[in-house]
Enzyme design. Structure first.
Site, PDB file in Angstrom:
ATOM      1  N   CYS A   1       0.867  -0.982   0.066  1.00  0.00           N
ATOM      2  CA  CYS A   1       0.025   0.006  -0.089  1.00  0.00           C
ATOM      3  C   CYS A   1       0.885   1.083  -0.069  1.00  0.00           C
ATOM      4  O   CYS A   1       2.115   1.279   0.045  1.00  0.00           O
ATOM      5  CB  CYS A   1      -0.634  -0.112   1.160  1.00  0.00           C
ATOM      6  SG  CYS A   1      -1.832  -1.495   1.268  1.00  0.00           S
TER       7      CYS A   1
ATOM      8  N   GLY B   1      -0.767   0.654  -5.082  1.00  0.00           N
ATOM      9  CA  GLY B   1      -1.956  -0.004  -4.955  1.00  0.00           C
ATOM     10  C   GLY B   1      -3.124   0.474  -5.935  1.00  0.00           C
ATOM     11  O   GLY B   1      -3.060   1.792  -5.743  1.00  0.00           O
TER      12      GLY B   1
ATOM     13  N   ASN C   1       0.789   1.102   5.753  1.00  0.00           N
ATOM     14  CA  ASN C   1       1.590   0.076   4.736  1.00  0.00           C
ATOM     15  C   ASN C   1       2.272  -0.958   5.439  1.00  0.00           C
ATOM     16  O   ASN C   1       2.972  -0.768   6.115  1.00  0.00           O
ATOM     17  CB  ASN C   1       2.348   0.966   3.901  1.00  0.00           C
ATOM     18  CG  ASN C   1       3.275   0.412   3.029  1.00  0.00           C
ATOM     19  OD1 ASN C   1       2.955  -0.734   2.567  1.00  0.00           O
ATOM     20  ND2 ASN C   1       4.677   0.886   2.864  1.00  0.00           N
ATOM     21  N   GLY C   2       2.020  -2.166   5.134  1.00  0.00           N
ATOM     22  CA  GLY C   2       2.840  -3.332   5.397  1.00  0.00           C
ATOM     23  C   GLY C   2       1.865  -4.297   5.809  1.00  0.00           C
ATOM     24  O   GLY C   2       0.722  -4.306   5.590  1.00  0.00           O
TER      25      GLY C   2
ATOM     26  N   TYR D   1      11.629  -4.227  -7.114  1.00  0.00           N
ATOM     27  CA  TYR D   1      10.341  -3.907  -7.910  1.00  0.00           C
ATOM     28  C   TYR D   1       9.313  -2.776  -7.535  1.00  0.00           C
ATOM     29  O   TYR D   1       8.859  -2.319  -8.280  1.00  0.00           O
ATOM     30  CB  TYR D   1       9.718  -5.562  -7.835  1.00  0.00           C
ATOM     31  CG  TYR D   1       8.271  -5.542  -8.418  1.00  0.00           C
ATOM     32  CD1 TYR D   1       8.328  -5.665  -9.758  1.00  0.00           C
ATOM     33  CD2 TYR D   1       7.158  -5.647  -7.667  1.00  0.00           C
ATOM     34  CE1 TYR D   1       7.382  -5.951 -10.338  1.00  0.00           C
ATOM     35  CE2 TYR D   1       5.918  -5.799  -8.278  1.00  0.00           C
ATOM     36  CZ  TYR D   1       6.003  -5.785  -9.774  1.00  0.00           C
ATOM     37  OH  TYR D   1       4.771  -6.060 -10.289  1.00  0.00           O
TER      38      TYR D   1
ATOM     39  N   SER E   1       9.882  -2.089 -14.613  1.00  0.00           N
ATOM     40  CA  SER E   1      10.657  -2.201 -13.373  1.00  0.00           C
ATOM     41  C   SER E   1      11.831  -2.808 -13.641  1.00  0.00           C
ATOM     42  O   SER E   1      12.909  -2.811 -12.793  1.00  0.00           O
ATOM     43  CB  SER E   1       9.954  -3.090 -11.999  1.00  0.00           C
ATOM     44  OG  SER E   1       9.794  -4.293 -12.681  1.00  0.00           O
TER      45      SER E   1
ATOM     46  N   CYS F   1       6.786 -14.649   1.862  1.00  0.00           N
ATOM     47  CA  CYS F   1       6.691 -13.169   2.561  1.00  0.00           C
ATOM     48  C   CYS F   1       5.568 -12.866   3.558  1.00  0.00           C
ATOM     49  O   CYS F   1       4.559 -13.152   3.215  1.00  0.00           O
ATOM     50  CB  CYS F   1       7.209 -11.830   1.750  1.00  0.00           C
ATOM     51  SG  CYS F   1       7.133 -10.454   2.767  1.00  0.00           S
TER      52      CYS F   1
ATOM     53  N   CYS G   1      16.294  -6.644   4.142  1.00  0.00           N
ATOM     54  CA  CYS G   1      15.568  -8.037   4.317  1.00  0.00           C
ATOM     55  C   CYS G   1      15.772  -8.632   3.251  1.00  0.00           C
ATOM     56  O   CYS G   1      15.218  -8.152   2.160  1.00  0.00           O
ATOM     57  CB  CYS G   1      14.237  -7.685   4.960  1.00  0.00           C
ATOM     58  SG  CYS G   1      13.344  -9.232   4.984  1.00  0.00           S
TER      59      CYS G   1
ATOM     60  N   CYS H   1      12.764 -13.422   1.502  1.00  0.00           N
ATOM     61  CA  CYS H   1      12.111 -14.061   0.593  1.00  0.00           C
ATOM     62  C   CYS H   1      13.126 -14.867  -0.122  1.00  0.00           C
ATOM     63  O   CYS H   1      12.840 -15.939  -0.921  1.00  0.00           O
ATOM     64  CB  CYS H   1      11.283 -13.138  -0.271  1.00  0.00           C
ATOM     65  SG  CYS H   1      12.325 -11.657  -0.892  1.00  0.00           S
TER      66      CYS H   1
END
Length: 461
Positions: free
Chosen positions: A9, A35, A109-110, A248, A290, A389, A438, A441
Site C-alpha cells: 500500500c 496499490g 502500509n505493511g 520492484y 521495473s 513473505c 531484508c 524471501c
C-alpha cells in the site's frame, strides 16, 4: 493472472498545508503503483474528521467537487493493495474510530505478523471489528491505550511485530510511525509552512519538493503545533529495508535510505553482465517497466545494444482476470507485445526483476521466440525467491514459489529459456551498500518472530 509480485500500500499525509486534500490527492496519484484496489482521504476540518474513500484508482474515486469540500489543512490518505484482509469496503482506508478521546483516523502500509494474537486479545477485551485488515487492529490498540496521543501510539507500536509505516490523524495532529526493523520506507518534507509525509519520495517531487528527511526505524515523528519532533519508541532498532522495494515496488525516481532506486537497479544489471563475459548476444531487452533500469546497466557494462523489444499496454489493469488458460495467454499478449522487427533472428538477453511462479516468464519467452528470436537468455536482477513473505507481499506459501520447488536448471527448462541466471544475495547486498536489507524471501532469514505464520514459513500447511 500475471506472475508478478503485487505492490504494497502507499500512505501520504499533509500537515498545515493549504488545500491539504488536493496535496494528498496528488501524493496518492504519485503512489498509485503501490496499490490500485482502493483509495481514500481523511481531512481534519471544523473540529471533526471528514473521510471520503472508495474502490478503484485515485483519479476515479475523487473529483474536484469532492476535494473542494474537504477544506482542512491537515489530512492523510491511502492507496490500497490487500495483502492482509480482503477487498471488502470495510477494509478501505483511512479507517476512522470515534471514542471518548475523540476521533482518530489511520492509514497503514505493511503487514503485522502477530495480527491473529492481537486480534484475539482485543476481541476478548470487547473490541468489535468492522473489517478484516490488520490496520484496524492498530486503530483499536491506540483507542484502548491511555495517555496522550503520542503515548498511546508509542505503546501500540511497541506491541506490533512485522512491517509497518502508518500515519495517525487526530485533531490537528499527525503522527508518522515506522517499524523497528525499518522494513517499509517513510519520509517527510517541508512544504511552505507545513509538511508532507509519504511512503516514497517520488510523491514529493510532483509537488516541486526535492529535499526530505527519512523517518528512522523505530521512530514516531509528531507533527503538532507547527513543530516536528522525533521520538524513538524502542531500544536498539535495526535496519532491514525490504529488498523488493529496491528491486520492484518503488518507482525508479524514488530515493530510499539515500539510495536512488534507478541507480540501485542499474547496478544490479551491471553485476549480471559481469557474470556473462562469454555470452555472445545481439540485444538486451528489459521487461517493462521495473526491469528497464537493470537492462540499461547490463547494456552499459556488456557493450551489447539495448532495444525496446517488448511494448507494454498500460491500459491492461492488474484486475484483468480470465478463467481459462487460453484466455490467460491472450491476456499476457494484451499486456506485452514483442516487436518482431527488433527481435527476429536475434540472440536476446531478457532482463527481468524476479521470477515468482514462473508462468509469465514462460509466456514472455514464448512470445519472443514466436516473434522470431533465435535465442532468449533470461537474466534475473534478484536472487531466487525461495521463501514466502509475511511483511506485506502476496507470497504466503512455498508451494506457489517456483524457486522453492525447482532447481535453476528445472526453472530454465520450465520457462523454455536458452539459459537462466539469478543474482546472489551477496551481490544484492553489495548493490545496497551500507543499507541493511531484508532478504527473507531469498534466504528464509526473517528479521522478526513470525507467530502464527511459522508453519507457512517452514512450508507446512
Amino acid at each position: 493472472m500475471f506472475d508478478e509480485l503485487h505492490e504494497e500500500c502507499g500512505v501520504f499525509g499533509a500537515y498545515h498545508v493549504d488545500e491539504a486534500a488536493f496535496s494528498v490527492y496528488y501524493g496518492l496519484h504519485s503512489l498509485q503503483h503501490r496499490g490500485q484496489e482502493a483509495s481514500g482521504i481523511a481531512v481534519y476540518q471544523d473540529g471533526r474528521i471528514e473521510t471520503r474513500k472508495g474502490k478503484g484508482l485515485t483519479i476515479d474515486v475523487f473529483n474536484r467537487p469532492d476535494l473542494e469540500q474537504m477544506k482542512g489543512r491537515t489530512a492523510i490518505g491511502h492507496v490500497r493493495y490487500s495483502t492482509a484482509g480482503g477487498q471488502e469496503a470495510e477494509n478501505i482506508q483511512p479507517i476512522v474510530a470515534h471514542g471518548h478521546s475523540g476521533s482518530i483516523a489511520i492509514v497503514h502500509n505493511g503487514q503485522i505478523v502477530n495480527d491473529m494474537e492481537l486480534r484475539v486479545e482485543l476481541e476478548q477485551k470487547g473490541c468489535i471489528f468492522q473489517g478484516t485488515s490488520d490496520s484496524e487492529i492498530i486503530l483499536h490498540m491506540i483507542m484502548k491505550e491511555r495517555g496522550s496521543l503520542l503515548e498511546r501510539v508509542e505503546k501500540t507500536a511497541r506491541q506490533l511485530e512485522g512491517a509497518f509505516s502508518f500515519l495517525v490523524l487526530q485533531d490537528d495532529v499527525i503522527i508518522a510511525v515506522r517499524d523497528k526493523y525499518g522494513l517499509r520506507p517513510l519520509s517527510y518534507a517541508r512544504n511552505g509552512e507545513g509538511y508532507i509525509i509519504s511512503s516514497e519520495t517520488c510523491a514529493f517531487e510532483v509537488q516541486g519538493i526535492y529535499d526530505h528527511v527519512d523517518v528512522k526505524p523505530g521512530e514516531a515523528v509528531s507533527f503538532s503545533r507547527g513543530l516536528v519532533r522525533h521520538h524513538c519508541y524502542v531500544d536498539h532498532p535495526t535496519s532491514h529495508m525490504c529488498a523488493m522495494e529496491y528491486i520492484y515496488f518503488a518507482r525508479p525516481d524514488s530515493e530510499i535510505e539515500s539510495i536512488n532506486v534507478h541507480a540501485f537497479r542499474k547496478e544490479t544489471g551491471k553485476m549480471l553482465a559481469r557474470m556473462d563475459e562469454d555470452l555472445d548476444a545481439d540485444l538486451v531487452i528489459g521487461v517493462p517497466d521495473s526491469s528497464l533500469s537493470a537492462a540499461i546497466g547490463y547494456a552499459e557494462e556488456s557493450g551489447v545494444i539495448m532495444e525496446s523489444g517488448l511494448v507494454k499496454n498500460r491500459f491492461v489493469t492488474r484486475t484483468f482476470i480470465q478463467p481459462t488458460q487460453s484466455l490467460r495467454d491472450r491476456g499476457v499478449r494484451m499486456k506485452l507485445t514483442p516487436v518482431r522487427d527488433v527481435v527476429e533472428g536475434k540472440s536476446i538477453v531478457m532482463i527481468d526483476d524476479s521470477i515468482v511462479r514462473g508462468t509469465t516468464s514462460r509466456r514472455i519467452v514464448s512470445l519472443l521466440k514466436e516473434a522470431g528470436a533465435k535465442e532468449v537468455h533470461v537474466r534475473i536482477a534478484s536472487p531466487i525467491i525461495t521463501s514466502p513473505c509475511f511483511y506485506g507481499v502476496d507470497t504466503s506459501t512455498k508451494k506457489e514459489l517456483i524457486g522453492a520447488n525447482k532447481t535453476v536448471e528445472e526453472i530454465r527448462e520450465y520457462i523454455q529459456a536458452d539459459s537462466l541466471k539469478f543474482m546472489s544475495c551477496e551481490d544484492l547486498k553489495k548493490a545496497a551498500g551500507e543499507v541493511g536489507l531484508c532478504t527473507a524471501c531469498f534466504d528464509g532469514r526473517y528479521c522478526s518472530p513470525l507467530f502464527s505464520h511459522e508453519k507457512s514459513a517452514r512450508g507446512e500447511e
